[in-house]
Design a protein around this motif. Structure first.
Motif, short mmCIF file in Angstrom:
data_model
loop_
_atom_site.label_atom_id
_atom_site.label_comp_id
_atom_site.label_asym_id
_atom_site.label_seq_id
_atom_site.Cartn_x
_atom_site.Cartn_y
_atom_site.Cartn_z
N VAL A 223 0.87 -1.18 0.00
CA VAL A 223 0.00 0.00 0.00
C VAL A 223 0.91 1.23 0.00
CG1 VAL A 223 -1.86 1.23 1.19
CG2 VAL A 223 -1.72 -1.29 1.33
N GLU A 224 0.59 2.22 -0.84
CA GLU A 224 1.48 3.38 -0.95
C GLU A 224 0.67 4.66 -1.20
OE1 GLU A 224 5.48 4.83 -3.43
OE2 GLU A 224 4.70 2.79 -3.66
N GLY A 225 1.17 5.79 -0.68
CA GLY A 225 0.55 7.07 -0.98
C GLY A 225 0.43 8.01 0.19
N SER A 226 -0.69 8.70 0.26
CA SER A 226 -0.94 9.85 1.13
C SER A 226 -0.48 9.71 2.58
CB SER A 226 -2.44 10.16 1.12
OG SER A 226 -2.78 11.09 2.10
N SER A 227 0.26 10.74 3.05
CA SER A 227 0.67 10.76 4.46
C SER A 227 -0.50 11.10 5.38
CB SER A 227 1.79 11.79 4.68
OG SER A 227 1.35 13.10 4.44
N SER A 228 -1.59 11.62 4.82
CA SER A 228 -2.79 11.88 5.63
C SER A 228 -3.55 10.59 5.92
CB SER A 228 -3.70 12.88 4.92
OG SER A 228 -3.10 14.14 4.81
N ILE A 229 -3.61 9.70 4.93
CA ILE A 229 -4.32 8.44 5.12
C ILE A 229 -3.45 7.43 5.86
CG2 ILE A 229 -5.45 6.50 3.93
CD1 ILE A 229 -6.13 8.34 1.65
N SER A 230 -2.15 7.54 5.73
CA SER A 230 -1.24 6.53 6.27
C SER A 230 -1.44 6.21 7.75
CB SER A 230 0.20 6.97 6.01
OG SER A 230 1.10 5.97 6.42
N PRO A 231 -1.60 7.19 8.66
CA PRO A 231 -1.80 6.83 10.08
C PRO A 231 -3.06 5.99 10.29
CG PRO A 231 -1.22 9.15 9.87
CD PRO A 231 -1.49 8.66 8.48
N ASP A 255 2.98 10.67 -0.79
CA ASP A 255 1.86 11.58 -1.04
C ASP A 255 0.87 10.97 -2.02
OD1 ASP A 255 2.83 12.12 -3.75
OD2 ASP A 255 4.26 13.52 -2.87
N SER A 256 -0.23 11.67 -2.25
CA SER A 256 -1.31 11.13 -3.09
C SER A 256 -0.88 10.95 -4.54
CB SER A 256 -2.52 12.05 -3.02
OG SER A 256 -3.08 12.06 -1.74
N GLY A 257 -0.07 11.90 -5.04
CA GLY A 257 0.41 11.79 -6.42
C GLY A 257 1.19 10.51 -6.63
N ARG A 258 2.04 10.18 -5.66
CA ARG A 258 2.81 8.94 -5.76
C ARG A 258 1.92 7.73 -5.61
NH1 ARG A 258 6.33 6.25 -8.44
NH2 ARG A 258 6.94 4.36 -7.29
N GLY A 259 0.86 7.84 -4.81
CA GLY A 259 -0.08 6.74 -4.69
C GLY A 259 -0.73 6.40 -6.02
N VAL A 260 -1.08 7.43 -6.79
CA VAL A 260 -1.65 7.22 -8.12
C VAL A 260 -0.62 6.59 -9.05
CG1 VAL A 260 -2.49 8.41 -10.20
CG2 VAL A 260 -3.38 9.05 -7.94
N THR A 261 0.58 7.19 -9.10
CA THR A 261 1.62 6.73 -10.02
C THR A 261 2.03 5.29 -9.74
OG1 THR A 261 2.48 8.98 -10.23
CG2 THR A 261 3.95 7.21 -10.89
N ALA A 262 2.24 4.97 -8.46
CA ALA A 262 2.67 3.62 -8.09
C ALA A 262 1.61 2.58 -8.45
CB ALA A 262 2.99 3.56 -6.60
N THR A 263 0.35 2.95 -8.31
CA THR A 263 -0.73 2.02 -8.65
C THR A 263 -0.80 1.79 -10.16
OG1 THR A 263 -1.99 2.78 -6.73
CG2 THR A 263 -3.19 1.54 -8.39
N VAL A 264 -0.68 2.86 -10.93
CA VAL A 264 -0.71 2.75 -12.39
C VAL A 264 0.49 1.93 -12.88
CG1 VAL A 264 -0.53 4.03 -14.56
CG2 VAL A 264 -2.02 4.87 -12.73
N GLU A 265 1.65 2.18 -12.29
CA GLU A 265 2.86 1.47 -12.70
C GLU A 265 2.87 0.02 -12.23
OE1 GLU A 265 5.94 5.31 -12.59
OE2 GLU A 265 5.93 3.83 -10.96
N GLY A 266 2.06 -0.30 -11.23
CA GLY A 266 2.01 -1.66 -10.72
C GLY A 266 3.02 -1.96 -9.63
N SER A 267 3.67 -0.90 -9.07
CA SER A 267 4.64 -1.14 -8.00
C SER A 267 3.98 -1.26 -6.62
CB SER A 267 5.70 -0.02 -7.98
OG SER A 267 5.10 1.24 -7.81
#
Length: 331
Positions: A223-231, A255-267
């Protein structure tokens, strides 16, 4: 002769009698050798039992609150932060670009922080600071401002009176098959058990899918992405792994942008996005699930006497070239 002797004896007897009736004075020491026993003057006979008068008490009035003055230290999040993206949209801190599209216009001299925790620390340590965080992360180290007279509380988000709110989304890749382990974890998040954790952490649930039923899957879910959702996700992970030890959850916070990118890339299997997922992002191949609603709290130092601002005030504070740069200019 006999008469004369008798007379003499009578006179002698009378003399002895008078001497016995008038004894010699006592052999007292001279008065000069008799020191006084107490040199302290005797107390005055004019004392009374009355208590001295007490001065009249002066009524205590609350001290007037001194308005804050001086330059505002604007705290913002980094590019790519879902909280920043939601904040910019909710307060319309945007400008139209050459293509006619509204884009982020946060002031260039903002103090940029890369996580919710860093924003809290920056505002806590600076009386002149203002920032914004997830409402679920609000604590007593800072003060949340009212917006248009409405308190920033989960109850007010739920009843619609506090409109500064955004979804907490999780995204998966619609172009690939989700693993059984990742699907099982998503099922838990949306179950009665998962949503109970969300409520306990002061976020706003929008309902559940029923009781969780554990699958036979095993493996690791990234699971990857937002520091607000992470806690919040860490709390859900802890409860989930206590029930299902066959699946391990790995959480990467950015962050959320990375959450989107990582999901699209499949990482990663699941991305965390703390804002609305944009149409162009969905078109890259994303399925979106809102796990709850979260407010955004505008925060100041606890020693800042300001308590209420308008949405227009916040826009003018945060917009590049905005008209409010000092505290005394608010209102």
């Amino acid at each position: 002769m006999r008469k004369l002797l008798t007379s003499i004896l009578l006179i002698l007897a009378l003399t002895l009698t008078f001497a016995a009736c008038d004894p010699a004075p006592a052999n007292d020491p001279p008065a000069a050798n008799n020191p006084t026993t107490n040199d302290t003057p005797a107390p005055s006979n004019n004392t009374t039992n009355e208590t001295p008068a007490t001065p009249a008490e002066t009524p205590v009035t609350p001290a007037e609150t001194t308005p804050i003055t001086g330059a505002i230290n604007v705290i913002s999040r980094e590019d790519g932060s879902g909280t920043r993206g939601a904040f910019v949209e909710l307060f319309d801190v945007r400008i139209e670009n050459a293509e006619g599209r509204k884009v982020d216009d946060i002031r260039q001299d903002s103090d940029i922080q890369n996580s919710t925790g860093q924003v809290l620390t920056a505002v806590q340590g600076n009386k002149q600071a203002i920032g914004y965080i997830s409402l679920g992360s609000l604590d007593n180290t800072v003060k949340a401002l009212k917006i248009e007279g409405v308190d920033a509380t989960p109850e007010n988000v739920l009843n619609g009176t506090y409109s500064i709110a955004r979804p907490f989304n999780i995204v998966t890749n619609s172009n690939s098959v989700l693993s059984e382990a990742a699907q099982d974890f998503m099922n838990f998040i949306m179950s009665d058990e998962g949503q109970a954790i969300i409520k306990a952490e002061k976020y706003i649930s929008q309902g559940s899918t029923g009781a969780y039923t554990m699958s036979s899957a095993s493996g690791t879910v990234k699971v990857e992405g937002s520091s607000s959702i992470s806690p919040l996700m860490e709390k859900i992970k802890e409860a989930y792994e206590a029930i299902n030890s066959n699946i391990k959850i790995e959480i990467q916070t950015n962050d959320s942008g990375r959450g989107v990118t990582a999901t699209v890339e499949g990482s990663c299997d699941i991305g965390m996005v703390s804002r609305e997922v944009r149409a162009e992002e969905v078109e890259q191949g994303l399925d979106v699930t809102a796990i709850c609603i979260d407010g955004i709290a505008v925060i100041v130092n606890v020693d800042n006497p300001l308590s209420d601002v308008t949405k227009a005030d916040i826009k003018e504070i945060y917009q590049d070239g905005g008209s409010i740069t000092r505290w005394e200019e608010i209102g």
